[in-house]
Design an enzyme around this catalytic site. Structure first.
Site, PDB file in Angstrom:
ATOM      1  N   MET A   9      78.159  18.351  -9.398  1.00 45.43           N
ATOM      2  CA  MET A   9      76.806  18.116  -9.897  1.00 45.43           C
ATOM      3  C   MET A   9      76.725  18.035 -11.431  1.00 45.43           C
ATOM      4  SD  MET A   9      75.261  17.588  -7.178  1.00 45.43           S
ATOM      5  CE  MET A   9      73.527  17.569  -7.612  1.00 45.43           C
ATOM      6  N   ASP A  39      82.270   5.630 -14.215  1.00 44.30           N
ATOM      7  CA  ASP A  39      82.325   5.216 -15.621  1.00 44.30           C
ATOM      8  C   ASP A  39      81.243   5.967 -16.395  1.00 44.30           C
ATOM      9  OD1 ASP A  39      79.952   3.945 -15.066  1.00 44.30           O
ATOM     10  OD2 ASP A  39      80.746   1.908 -15.215  1.00 44.30           O
ATOM     11  N   HIS A  52      78.397   8.592  -3.217  1.00 44.99           N
ATOM     12  CA  HIS A  52      76.960   8.736  -3.476  1.00 44.99           C
ATOM     13  C   HIS A  52      76.192   8.419  -2.192  1.00 44.99           C
ATOM     14  CE1 HIS A  52      73.307   8.792  -5.867  1.00 44.99           C
ATOM     15  NE2 HIS A  52      72.926   7.745  -5.176  1.00 44.99           N
ATOM     16  N   VAL A  58      75.534   6.679 -14.992  1.00 41.61           N
ATOM     17  CA  VAL A  58      75.345   7.552 -13.833  1.00 41.61           C
ATOM     18  C   VAL A  58      75.262   6.699 -12.561  1.00 41.61           C
ATOM     19  CG1 VAL A  58      73.821   9.248 -12.735  1.00 41.61           C
ATOM     20  CG2 VAL A  58      74.200   9.310 -15.206  1.00 41.61           C
TER      21      VAL A  58
HETATM   22  C1  GRF Z   1      77.348  14.289  -0.629  1.00 39.64           C
HETATM   23  O1  GRF Z   1      76.209  13.904   0.072  1.00 39.64           O
HETATM   24  C2  GRF Z   1      77.698  13.267  -1.677  1.00 39.64           C
HETATM   25  O2  GRF Z   1      77.233  11.990  -1.379  1.00 39.64           O
HETATM   26  C3  GRF Z   1      76.993  13.768  -2.919  1.00 39.64           C
HETATM   27  O3  GRF Z   1      77.039  15.165  -2.810  1.00 39.64           O
HETATM   28  C4  GRF Z   1      77.102  15.560  -1.441  1.00 39.64           C
HETATM   29  C5  GRF Z   1      78.207  16.551  -1.321  1.00 39.64           C
HETATM   30  O4  GRF Z   1      78.242  17.165  -0.070  1.00 39.64           O
HETATM   31  N1  GRF Z   1      77.634  13.249  -4.104  1.00 39.64           N
HETATM   32  P1  GRF Z   1      79.473  18.110   0.297  1.00 39.64           P
HETATM   33  O5  GRF Z   1      79.524  19.237  -0.725  1.00 39.64           O
HETATM   34  O6  GRF Z   1      80.696  17.278   0.288  1.00 39.64           O
HETATM   35  O7  GRF Z   1      79.127  18.634   1.664  1.00 39.64           O
END
Ligand code: GRF
Length: 210
Positions: free
Chosen positions: A97, A148, A116, A151
């Site tokens: 995050m 890259d 994503h 975002v």
């Molecule tokens: C996923 O939905 C992914 O698309 C996003 O973050 C979430 C991570 O889920 N980038 P997890 O921690 O892999 O269960």
């Protein structure tokens, strides 16, 4: 790439770690010709670190520093050093995050991928499945892309569609997007580990043997 041995993955996550689990299963089953040599998180009690520990994958928690949405300079240097120490060939973001910036992307140029939960370029940013539902789209999905400076902007490697049902809630839609993620992320990482993905400008291509 490391000089000897298998392709090495470093997986970064902040949350549950369900994508980590699907990648780890892919590696264990031989579907992904790679080893996960490091699971790295900015959240000490994250599910991804718990899963990785249970599987015997080396783990590191590195505090992100003073910012809310990115790593500070000290943390960024520590992340790079940890990944280099683990001789990582590909950095796999799985629910990490924090936005990765300059020095990190320079150190791993063209070697960072993300997943994503929407069909990019629609609905970048947070809670993409909710954005899609609120917008009223009939089809959404998930996207694997190179990372890259922008975002959720990098070159797209793979996408899987998920149909939106009339009775979907944010939770039910997200559950099916997660199922799709757990299929395409390991499959895409396998193609990269096999050296099959070629990047030309904004487009990626799967190399085929003549
Ligand atoms: C996923 O939905 C992914 O698309 C996003 O973050 C979430 C991570 O889920 N980038 P997890 O921690 O892999 O269960």
């Amino acid at each position: 790439m490391s000089e000897q041995g298998p392709f090495r993955l470093g997986v970064l996550g902040s949350g549950l770690g369900s994508n980590f689990d699907s990648i780890a299963q892919g590696c264990a089953a031989g579907a992904i010709p790679a080893d996960i040599t490091l699971a790295l998180s900015d959240v000490e009690d994250s599910g991804i670190l718990r899963s990785a520990k249970a599987l015997g994958v080396p783990i590191r928690y590195i505090a992100p520093g003073k910012f809310r949405t990115k790593l500070d300079e000290t943390a960024e240097a520590e992340y790079i050093a940890a990944l280099q120490e683990a001789e990582v060939d590909l950095v796999v973001l799985a629910g990490f995050m924090r936005i990765l910036k300059g020095e990190f992307l320079k150190a791993y140029e063209g070697r960072v991928v993300n997943i994503h939960p929407s069909l990019l370029p629609s609905f970048p940013g947070l809670e993409a499945w909710k954005q899609a539902l609120d917008h009223g789209v009939k089809v959404t999905g998930c996207t694997v892309h190179f990372v890259d400076q922008g975002v959720d902007m990098g070159a797209i490697i793979a996408q899987e569609t998920v149909r939106v049902r009339d009775d979907d809630t944010a939770e039910s839609l997200l559950a099916r997007i997660h199922d799709a993620e757990h299929r395409i992320y390991p499959a895409t990482i396998a193609m990269i580990a096999h050296g099959e993905i070629e990047l030309r400008g904004r487009r990626t291509f799967q190399k085929v043997d003549p």
